[in-house]
Design an enzyme around this catalytic site. Structure first.
Site, short mmCIF file in Angstrom:
data_model
loop_
_atom_site.label_atom_id
_atom_site.label_comp_id
_atom_site.label_asym_id
_atom_site.label_seq_id
_atom_site.Cartn_x
_atom_site.Cartn_y
_atom_site.Cartn_z
N CYS A 292 34.98 35.09 44.96
CA CYS A 292 36.27 34.47 45.31
C CYS A 292 36.63 34.68 46.78
O CYS A 292 37.47 33.97 47.33
CB CYS A 292 37.38 35.03 44.43
SG CYS A 292 37.00 34.82 42.70
N HIS B 60 43.64 32.61 47.48
CA HIS B 60 42.63 32.21 46.49
C HIS B 60 43.36 31.93 45.19
O HIS B 60 44.26 32.67 44.79
CB HIS B 60 41.60 33.34 46.30
CG HIS B 60 40.80 33.17 45.05
ND1 HIS B 60 40.09 32.03 44.79
CD2 HIS B 60 40.64 33.98 43.97
CE1 HIS B 60 39.52 32.15 43.60
NE2 HIS B 60 39.83 33.32 43.08
N ASN C 243 40.40 27.99 38.48
CA ASN C 243 39.85 28.89 39.50
C ASN C 243 38.49 28.36 39.93
O ASN C 243 37.54 28.37 39.14
CB ASN C 243 39.73 30.30 38.89
CG ASN C 243 39.15 31.32 39.86
OD1 ASN C 243 38.64 30.97 40.91
ND2 ASN C 243 39.21 32.59 39.48
O1 UT7 Z 1 39.09 34.86 40.69
C1 UT7 Z 1 38.61 36.14 40.55
C2 UT7 Z 1 39.65 37.07 40.20
N1 UT7 Z 1 40.12 36.87 38.85
C3 UT7 Z 1 41.35 37.19 38.54
O2 UT7 Z 1 42.07 37.55 39.42
C4 UT7 Z 1 41.80 37.14 37.11
C5 UT7 Z 1 42.72 38.28 36.84
N2 UT7 Z 1 43.19 38.37 35.48
C6 UT7 Z 1 43.95 37.43 34.90
O3 UT7 Z 1 44.26 36.42 35.49
C7 UT7 Z 1 44.47 37.68 33.50
O4 UT7 Z 1 44.18 39.01 33.14
C8 UT7 Z 1 43.89 36.72 32.44
C9 UT7 Z 1 44.49 35.32 32.64
C10 UT7 Z 1 42.39 36.65 32.55
C11 UT7 Z 1 44.28 37.17 31.03
O5 UT7 Z 1 45.66 37.34 30.90
P1 UT7 Z 1 46.25 38.67 30.24
O6 UT7 Z 1 47.70 38.47 30.15
O7 UT7 Z 1 45.77 39.83 31.08
O8 UT7 Z 1 45.62 38.66 28.79
P2 UT7 Z 1 44.63 39.71 28.11
O9 UT7 Z 1 43.27 39.64 28.73
O10 UT7 Z 1 45.29 41.05 28.09
O11 UT7 Z 1 44.53 39.15 26.65
C12 UT7 Z 1 45.66 39.07 25.80
C13 UT7 Z 1 45.25 38.50 24.46
C14 UT7 Z 1 44.04 39.19 23.85
O12 UT7 Z 1 44.28 39.27 22.45
P3 UT7 Z 1 44.80 40.66 21.80
O13 UT7 Z 1 43.73 41.66 22.13
O14 UT7 Z 1 46.11 40.96 22.48
O15 UT7 Z 1 44.90 40.30 20.35
C15 UT7 Z 1 42.91 38.23 24.10
O16 UT7 Z 1 41.89 38.33 23.13
O17 UT7 Z 1 44.87 37.11 24.62
C16 UT7 Z 1 43.59 36.90 24.01
N3 UT7 Z 1 42.90 35.84 24.74
C17 UT7 Z 1 43.10 34.52 24.50
N4 UT7 Z 1 43.88 33.89 23.61
C18 UT7 Z 1 43.88 32.54 23.63
C19 UT7 Z 1 42.01 35.97 25.75
N5 UT7 Z 1 41.63 34.74 26.18
C20 UT7 Z 1 42.30 33.84 25.41
C21 UT7 Z 1 42.34 32.43 25.39
N6 UT7 Z 1 43.14 31.83 24.49
N7 UT7 Z 1 41.62 31.67 26.24
#
Ligand code: UT7
Length: 331
Positions: free
Chosen positions: A113, A258, A288
């Site tokens: 990125c 980014h 992204n």
């Molecule tokens: O470009 C390079 C740098 N990348 C970044 O900067 C990304 C940084 N991180 C993020 O943007 C966020 O952490 C995400 C968008 C990737 C995820 O958001 P979050 O609020 O941190 O969610 P999480 O990973 O904590 O997941 C929450 C829940 C989980 O379920 P449980 O364990 O709470 O039951 C996941 O399994 O959401 C679930 N989940 C989904 N649900 C529906 C994960 N992916 C999905 C999905 N659809 N696509």
């Protein structure tokens, strides 16, 4: 002493638009989850056999036209991608061939990125010392071929999109114009927090059907940890380059971050005390696009008149590696 100025920009995104609703058909996800967590509404996916070099070729032709230049006036290509057309050689040489340019160096940059800013730092150094006069700086990504369209891969599959953005850079003697500061960083202690474990030349053989079946070829991310680091490193990188350039936050007409997550951009803007209209976001439409996200956003800002000649523009990025960086440019 020469400074590096942006002569023109160009972009290309594939024709196919994939909405969050379409993704609901492939995996257990929802439009609501994707919008709320990331701000993404749709992304573009490349066609079969459409590679990063193909997309970059179109973006380059547009930038050449805007600059009134011919492809053979380019004397160096610096291309950032994490989704190369092939394992080797680098994508830069395929772009060079497609542009019909001969005998110029093509440097591939693999800094995820932050790739565009790493590329800018290198191109700036080349131009400043008078080594090259016309550098084509490219960020291009085809993520749609590397994601897993099932519930196992949903945490990353919904985030990434395809596209290419380019800038043509050249020297100016005006000391208050062009790249006033650019600085990049890395911390390899966090390498496995956002990575694709395979293919891996550290293993013999470097790829097996088991690796593919185990999902090792798709991106793996500790999203929360990446998020946490992004919202601290991105403002710090911006402050660093502002200080190097002798400018302040108030001098900036626009910040181009980014595009990893709308919530990250909003948190960075809030932390900086920056008005929403000074922090550009287009992740809603492209997802992204890793190394392509900054040049895509830059091109949109320039072509929509949001950035005018003489404006001060800030760039900041954070991503896999971890890598991060910033730049300040007088447009
Ligand atoms: O470009 C390079 C740098 N990348 C970044 O900067 C990304 C940084 N991180 C993020 O943007 C966020 O952490 C995400 C968008 C990737 C995820 O958001 P979050 O609020 O941190 O969610 P999480 O990973 O904590 O997941 C929450 C829940 C989980 O379920 P449980 O364990 O709470 O039951 C996941 O399994 O959401 C679930 N989940 C989904 N649900 C529906 C994960 N992916 C999905 C999905 N659809 N696509």
């Amino acid at each position: 002493m020469l400074q590096t100025e942006f002569i023109s920009t160009g972009m290309y995104v594939p024709e196919r638009v994939v909405t969050n609703h379409e993704l609901e058909g492939y995996m257990d996800t929802s439009d609501e989850w994707i919008r709320q967590r990331s701000g993404i509404e749709e992304r573009h996916w490349a066609a079969e056999d459409e590679g990063g070099s193909d997309m970059a070729k179109v973006a380059t032709e547009r930038a050449l036209e805007a600059a009134g230049m011919e492809a053979d006036e380019i004397d160096c290509i610096v291309l950032a991608t994490i989704s190369p057309d092939h394992f080797f050689p680098g994508t830069g040489v395929f772009l060079q061939r497609k542009l019909g340019v001969k005998n110029i160096p093509c440097l591939d940059i693999r800094n995820q990125c932050t790739g565009f800013l790493y590329g800018l730092e290198v191109a700036d150094a080349f131009i400043k010392v008078g080594k090259y006069r016309r550098v084509l700086l490219v960020g291009t990504e085809v993520h749609s071929s590397g994601i897993t369209l099932s519930t196992e891969g949903r945490d990353t599959a919904v985030l990434f999109g395809d596209g290419a953005g380019v800038a043509i850079l050249g020297p100016t003697e005006d000391q208050d114009r062009g790249v006033l500061a650019v600085r990049t960083h890395a911390d390899g202690r966090h390498a496995e927090k956002l990575w694709a474990p395979a293919p891996a030349c550290i293993k013999k053989p470097f790829v097996t059907t088991e690796m593919i079946d185990e999902g090792l070829t798709r991106p793996h991310m500790d999203g929360r940890d990446v998020f946490k680091h992004a919202i601290t490193k991105m403002p710090a990188a911006l402050y660093e380059v502002l200080e190097l350039a002798g400018c302040s936050l108030e001098d900036l007409a626009m910040v181009i971050p980014h595009q990893a997550n709308l919530r990250i951009s909003q948190a960075v803007a809030k932390g900086l005390g920056l008005a929403d209209d000074k922090m550009y976001s287009n992740i809603q439409r492209y997802g992204n696009t890793t190394a392509a996200s900054i040049p895509l956003a830059l091109h949109e800002c320039v072509s929509e008149g949001r950035i005018q000649r003489g404006d001060l523009v800030g760039f900041t990025a954070f991503g896999s590696g971890f890598t991060w960086g910033g730049a300040v440019v007088r447009w």
